[in-house]
Design an enzyme around this catalytic site. Structure first.
Site, short mmCIF file in Angstrom:
data_model
loop_
_atom_site.label_atom_id
_atom_site.label_comp_id
_atom_site.label_asym_id
_atom_site.label_seq_id
_atom_site.Cartn_x
_atom_site.Cartn_y
_atom_site.Cartn_z
N ARG A 184 0.84 -1.21 0.00
CA ARG A 184 0.00 0.00 0.00
C ARG A 184 0.87 1.25 0.00
O ARG A 184 0.57 2.24 -0.66
CB ARG A 184 -0.92 -0.03 1.21
CG ARG A 184 -1.87 1.15 1.30
CD ARG A 184 -2.83 0.99 2.44
NE ARG A 184 -3.71 -0.14 2.25
CZ ARG A 184 -4.51 -0.64 3.18
NH1 ARG A 184 -4.51 -0.12 4.40
NH2 ARG A 184 -5.30 -1.65 2.92
N HIS A 220 -19.03 10.34 0.98
CA HIS A 220 -19.34 9.03 1.57
C HIS A 220 -20.86 8.86 1.59
O HIS A 220 -21.59 9.79 1.97
CB HIS A 220 -18.80 8.95 2.99
CG HIS A 220 -19.03 7.63 3.64
ND1 HIS A 220 -18.31 6.50 3.30
CD2 HIS A 220 -19.90 7.24 4.61
CE1 HIS A 220 -18.74 5.48 4.03
NE2 HIS A 220 -19.68 5.90 4.84
N GLU A 265 -8.23 9.00 9.73
CA GLU A 265 -9.26 8.10 10.23
C GLU A 265 -10.31 7.87 9.16
O GLU A 265 -10.88 8.82 8.62
CB GLU A 265 -9.92 8.67 11.49
CG GLU A 265 -10.85 7.69 12.18
CD GLU A 265 -11.39 8.21 13.50
OE1 GLU A 265 -12.18 7.49 14.12
OE2 GLU A 265 -11.01 9.32 13.91
N THR A 273 -9.16 12.76 6.40
CA THR A 273 -8.15 12.63 7.46
C THR A 273 -7.71 11.18 7.53
O THR A 273 -8.25 10.32 6.82
CB THR A 273 -8.70 13.08 8.82
OG1 THR A 273 -9.81 12.23 9.18
CG2 THR A 273 -9.17 14.53 8.78
#
Length: 203
Positions: A65, A109, A143, A141
């Site tokens: 990744r 989202h 998170e 962000t």
């Protein structure tokens, strides 16, 4: 003239809504590139048809990744963007990548965050029995599916809804609020104070 790079993984329906809005409203911005992590993403053809550089940085070509994100970051930065827009980009991004674009990367989202993070949001909403569902535009962000909220739109959850019917109504709202949020950014109308987005209503 602000410069925007859009990241997609598939058909890019939100990307298409953004391109239409930018052209129809004559934004003081240029969509400098559309980049996909999948070579077969159908949204690439749409971007190319509209004269936008359409490129692939395939995650399958990288061993980790971190390696993929480094390659993607290098390609994005070659277009010197003011804003990076995630439009159905189905990758969890590493913390250094997110930090590099802090304050200049937006995502949409399909839920009313902070409810229903992650995947299968419409299934989650139906299982929870909520009466309102929707979509959220937010700054990205580290998170997952968090970050200061720029815009939201709600739709009612109907008694006979399926995941598909609910998703379709939410997507209609996504196509409205995402271009609006991006326009606010390029007009310099967004600021973040203590994790809360303020929108200057003056044009």
């Amino acid at each position: 003239m602000r410069r925007i790079v859009i990241l997609i993984s598939g058909r890019g329906s939100n990307m298409r809504a953004i391109i239409r809005a930018a052209q129809n409203e004559e934004w003081p911005a240029q969509i400098a590139a559309v980049i996909s992590n999948k070579a077969d993403a159908s949204g690439l053809a749409y971007a190319a048809e509209h004269g936008i550089p359409a490129l692939v940085v395939a995650n399958k070509d990288y061993p980790s990744r971190e390696a993929f994100d480094a390659a993607l970051q290098s390609k994005i930065d070659s277009f010197t963007p003011d804003l990076v827009v995630l439009a159905g980009f189905m990758r969890v991004l590493t913390t250094p990548f997110v930090a590099h674009y802090a304050g200049r990367m937006l995502n949409i989202h399909p839920s009313l965050l902070p409810s229903f993070v992650g995947l299968a949001t419409h299934r989650q909403a139906l299982a929870a029995g909520v009466k309102l569902h929707g979509a959220t535009v937010h700054f990205v962000t580290a998170e997952l599916d968090h970050g200061p909220i720029v815009a939201q739109a709600a739709v009612p959850v109907l008694a006979d809804d399926t995941e598909d019917t609910l998703a379709a109504r939410v997507l209609e709202q996504e196509h409205i609020i995402y271009p609006r949020a991006i326009r606010c950014f390029i007009d310099g109308r967004l600021s973040v104070l203590d994790g809360v987005v303020r929108i200057n209503q003056a044009a």
